[in-house]
Design a protein around this motif. Structure first.
Motif, PDB file in Angstrom:
ATOM      1  N   GLU A   6      21.458  47.037  32.446  1.00  0.00           N
ATOM      2  CA  GLU A   6      21.982  48.405  32.343  1.00  0.00           C
ATOM      3  C   GLU A   6      23.463  48.364  31.963  1.00  0.00           C
ATOM      4  O   GLU A   6      24.185  47.453  32.372  1.00  0.00           O
ATOM      5  CB  GLU A   6      21.843  49.125  33.687  1.00  0.00           C
ATOM      6  CG  GLU A   6      20.425  49.325  34.148  1.00  0.00           C
ATOM      7  CD  GLU A   6      19.784  50.574  33.597  1.00  0.00           C
ATOM      8  OE1 GLU A   6      20.498  51.440  33.065  1.00  0.00           O
ATOM      9  OE2 GLU A   6      18.558  50.669  33.683  1.00  0.00           O
ATOM     10  N   ARG A   8      26.802  48.725  32.660  1.00  0.00           N
ATOM     11  CA  ARG A   8      27.587  48.930  33.871  1.00  0.00           C
ATOM     12  C   ARG A   8      28.893  48.167  33.867  1.00  0.00           C
ATOM     13  O   ARG A   8      29.664  48.219  34.813  1.00  0.00           O
ATOM     14  CB  ARG A   8      26.771  48.534  35.086  1.00  0.00           C
ATOM     15  CG  ARG A   8      26.379  47.089  35.041  1.00  0.00           C
ATOM     16  CD  ARG A   8      25.623  46.492  36.187  1.00  0.00           C
ATOM     17  NE  ARG A   8      25.258  47.320  37.260  1.00  0.00           N
ATOM     18  CZ  ARG A   8      24.461  46.950  38.242  1.00  0.00           C
ATOM     19  NH1 ARG A   8      23.957  45.740  38.232  1.00  0.00           N
ATOM     20  NH2 ARG A   8      24.170  47.745  39.219  1.00  0.00           N
ATOM     21  N   TRP A   9      29.148  47.410  32.798  1.00  0.00           N
ATOM     22  CA  TRP A   9      30.325  46.554  32.741  1.00  0.00           C
ATOM     23  C   TRP A   9      31.426  47.259  31.950  1.00  0.00           C
ATOM     24  O   TRP A   9      31.296  47.469  30.757  1.00  0.00           O
ATOM     25  CB  TRP A   9      29.963  45.216  32.100  1.00  0.00           C
ATOM     26  CG  TRP A   9      28.736  44.634  32.721  1.00  0.00           C
ATOM     27  CD1 TRP A   9      27.467  44.658  32.216  1.00  0.00           C
ATOM     28  CD2 TRP A   9      28.637  44.023  33.991  1.00  0.00           C
ATOM     29  NE1 TRP A   9      26.590  44.086  33.089  1.00  0.00           N
ATOM     30  CE2 TRP A   9      27.283  43.686  34.196  1.00  0.00           C
ATOM     31  CE3 TRP A   9      29.553  43.726  34.994  1.00  0.00           C
ATOM     32  CZ2 TRP A   9      26.841  43.066  35.351  1.00  0.00           C
ATOM     33  CZ3 TRP A   9      29.105  43.094  36.138  1.00  0.00           C
ATOM     34  CH2 TRP A   9      27.765  42.774  36.300  1.00  0.00           C
ATOM     35  N   LEU A  15      31.310  51.531  28.787  1.00  0.00           N
ATOM     36  CA  LEU A  15      30.456  50.666  29.589  1.00  0.00           C
ATOM     37  C   LEU A  15      29.637  49.806  28.637  1.00  0.00           C
ATOM     38  O   LEU A  15      29.248  50.252  27.559  1.00  0.00           O
ATOM     39  CB  LEU A  15      29.534  51.491  30.489  1.00  0.00           C
ATOM     40  CG  LEU A  15      30.231  52.256  31.604  1.00  0.00           C
ATOM     41  CD1 LEU A  15      29.217  53.079  32.388  1.00  0.00           C
ATOM     42  CD2 LEU A  15      30.979  51.307  32.529  1.00  0.00           C
ATOM     43  N   SER A  17      26.532  46.522  28.121  1.00  0.00           N
ATOM     44  CA  SER A  17      25.360  45.779  28.575  1.00  0.00           C
ATOM     45  C   SER A  17      25.417  44.377  27.990  1.00  0.00           C
ATOM     46  O   SER A  17      26.113  44.137  27.005  1.00  0.00           O
ATOM     47  CB  SER A  17      24.072  46.436  28.058  1.00  0.00           C
ATOM     48  OG  SER A  17      23.862  47.679  28.631  1.00  0.00           O
TER      49      SER A  17
END
Length: 86
Positions: A6, A8-9, A15, A17
Motif C-alpha cells: 500500500e 504509505r511511504w 506517498l 509504494s
C-alpha cells in the motif's frame, strides 16, 4: 508474481509504494514499463511508485501484500539486495 504494498511511504510530498517481483528482475522491469514507471525508479531490488500509479498496478495484476510479506518474498526468492551489499 508482481507484488506491491500500500502507498504509505512518504517522500517528496507524496506517498509511495514498493513494486517487486518474486520471480525475476526481468519480470519486474517489464511490468514497470507497462505501468509507465521510468527505469530511474528502480532501487536495488524494487521500484518506488507514487500512490497515483497504485490503482493501475493492481489493474495490471499486481498482488497487494503487507510490507513485511513483500520483503520476505523477495528474500525467499533470492532477489533481496540490502543497502549494505550494493
Amino acid at each position: 508474481m508482481i507484488l506491491v504494498d500500500e502507498p504509505r511511504w512518504p517522500g517528496r510530498g507524496r506517498l509511495w509504494s514498493h513494486l517487486v517481483s518474486d520471480v525475476s528482475y526481468a519480470e519486474l522491469h517489464a511490468f514497470a514499463e507497462m505501468l509507465g514507471v521510468p527505469r530511474r525508479g528502480f532501487d536495488r531490488d524494487h521500484y518506488d511508485i507514487p500512490a497515483a500509479r497504485f490503482p493501475a498496478a493492481m489493474w495490471l495484476g499486481a498482488t497487494v501484500v503487507a510490507p513485511r510479506e513483500l520483503a520476505a518474498r523477495l528474500r525467499a526468492a533470492g532477489l533481496r539486495r540490502p543497502k549494505h551489499t550494493v
